[in-house]
Design an enzyme around this catalytic site. Structure first.
Site, PDB file in Angstrom:
ATOM      1  N   GLY A   1      23.842 101.959 -11.128  1.00  0.00           N
ATOM      2  CA  GLY A   1      23.514 100.583 -11.486  1.00  0.00           C
ATOM      3  C   GLY A   1      23.229  99.779 -10.235  1.00  0.00           C
TER       4      GLY A   1
ATOM      5  CD  GLN B   1      24.748  95.827  -6.188  1.00  0.00           C
ATOM      6  OE1 GLN B   1      24.377  96.110  -7.316  1.00  0.00           O
ATOM      7  NE2 GLN B   1      25.453  96.664  -5.439  1.00  0.00           N
TER       8      GLN B   1
ATOM      9  CB  CYS C   1      30.092  98.701  -5.211  1.00  0.00           C
ATOM     10  SG  CYS C   1      28.925  97.333  -5.263  1.00  0.00           S
ATOM     11  CG  LEU C   2      24.459 101.632  -4.724  1.00  0.00           C
ATOM     12  CD1 LEU C   2      23.013 101.557  -5.191  1.00  0.00           C
ATOM     13  CD2 LEU C   2      24.720 102.965  -4.022  1.00  0.00           C
TER      14      LEU C   2
ATOM     15  CG  HIS D   1      30.295  97.675 -11.014  1.00  0.00           C
ATOM     16  ND1 HIS D   1      31.254  98.217 -10.183  1.00  0.00           N
ATOM     17  CD2 HIS D   1      29.284  97.290 -10.195  1.00  0.00           C
ATOM     18  CE1 HIS D   1      30.832  98.139  -8.930  1.00  0.00           C
ATOM     19  NE2 HIS D   1      29.637  97.593  -8.906  1.00  0.00           N
ATOM     20  CD  GLU D   2      25.583  97.394 -11.350  1.00  0.00           C
ATOM     21  OE1 GLU D   2      25.167  96.480 -10.601  1.00  0.00           O
ATOM     22  OE2 GLU D   2      26.109  98.430 -10.911  1.00  0.00           O
TER      23      GLU D   2
ATOM     24  CG  HIS E   1      27.161  93.149  -8.568  1.00  0.00           C
ATOM     25  ND1 HIS E   1      27.658  92.939  -7.298  1.00  0.00           N
ATOM     26  CD2 HIS E   1      27.248  94.482  -8.780  1.00  0.00           C
ATOM     27  CE1 HIS E   1      28.035  94.099  -6.779  1.00  0.00           C
ATOM     28  NE2 HIS E   1      27.809  95.055  -7.659  1.00  0.00           N
TER      29      HIS E   1
HETATM   30 ZN    ZN Z   1      28.288  97.031  -7.391  1.00  0.00          ZN
END
Ligand code: ZN
Length: 187
Positions: free
Chosen positions: A44, A49, A88-89, A130-131, A134
């Site tokens: 995701g 991000q 997480c990226l 999670h997304e 953000h």
């Molecule tokens: Zn993340």
């Protein structure tokens, strides 16, 4: 490929703004976000991000379907909580068990501008939550152990400091060389 922002960068803590209409620009961004996510082996990726504070995220979870969520709203959550190790990226190389509801229902607009409702469970439900966080400036470390969060934030702050110091040293060196060349020319 798009650059993925890391924890400590302001954009990750901002509340993202709604998208007024699904323009070609938005569609293109969604496509590039999916490409970047896959390149980075993520499941995701949210627009903040990649430095865009707008309400959109992309997901490709256990059913291997590319999904784009525009102006999403989680309208229902199950009451049972399940543990899952999240990453997480924007926080590379760190993982932590986080408790979240196992099922969610989400309303959103897709990349074709169509209104959708999706019931999700398993990994898909996890990634969606999670997304979606953000978009409100929330990171998974906010849900976990306070010590873990402190450690992560300090690690990335130190990395950023080192990178900034290096950049300044490089700049100072370039200036010294330029001054030497200028002095030589004057002789
Ligand atoms: Zn993340």
């Amino acid at each position: 490929m798009l650059r993925v922002c890391k924890i400590g960068e302001e954009v990750l803590r901002q509340k993202a703004t709604p998208i007024e209409s699904v323009t070609d620009e938005i569609k293109q961004l969604a496509k590039e976000m999916l490409e970047t996510m896959k390149e980075e082996n993520g499941v995701g990726l949210a627009a903040p991000q990649v430095g865009k504070s707008i309400r959109m995220f992309v997901v490709n979870a256990d059913d291997d379907v590319d999904r784009t969520f525009i102006n999403p709203q989680i309208v229902k959550m199950s009451s049972d909580l399940v543990d899952y190790e999240e990453g997480c990226l924007s926080i590379p190389s760190f993982y932590e068990n986080i408790k979240r509801p196992s099922q969610v229902t989400i309303q959103f607009t897709n990349e074709n501008g169509e209104k959708q409702v999706l019931d999700a469970d398993g990994l898909l439900a996890r990634v969606i939550q999670h997304e979606n966080d953000h978009l409100d400036g929330i990171l998974y470390v906010d849900h976990g152990d306070a010590e873990f969060k402190k450690n992560v934030e300090e690690t990335f702050a130190k990395r950023r400091e080192r990178a900034e110091k290096k950049a300044l040293e490089k700049e100072a060196k370039a200036k010294r060389i330029a001054a030497k060349i200028a002095a030589k020319k004057q002789k």
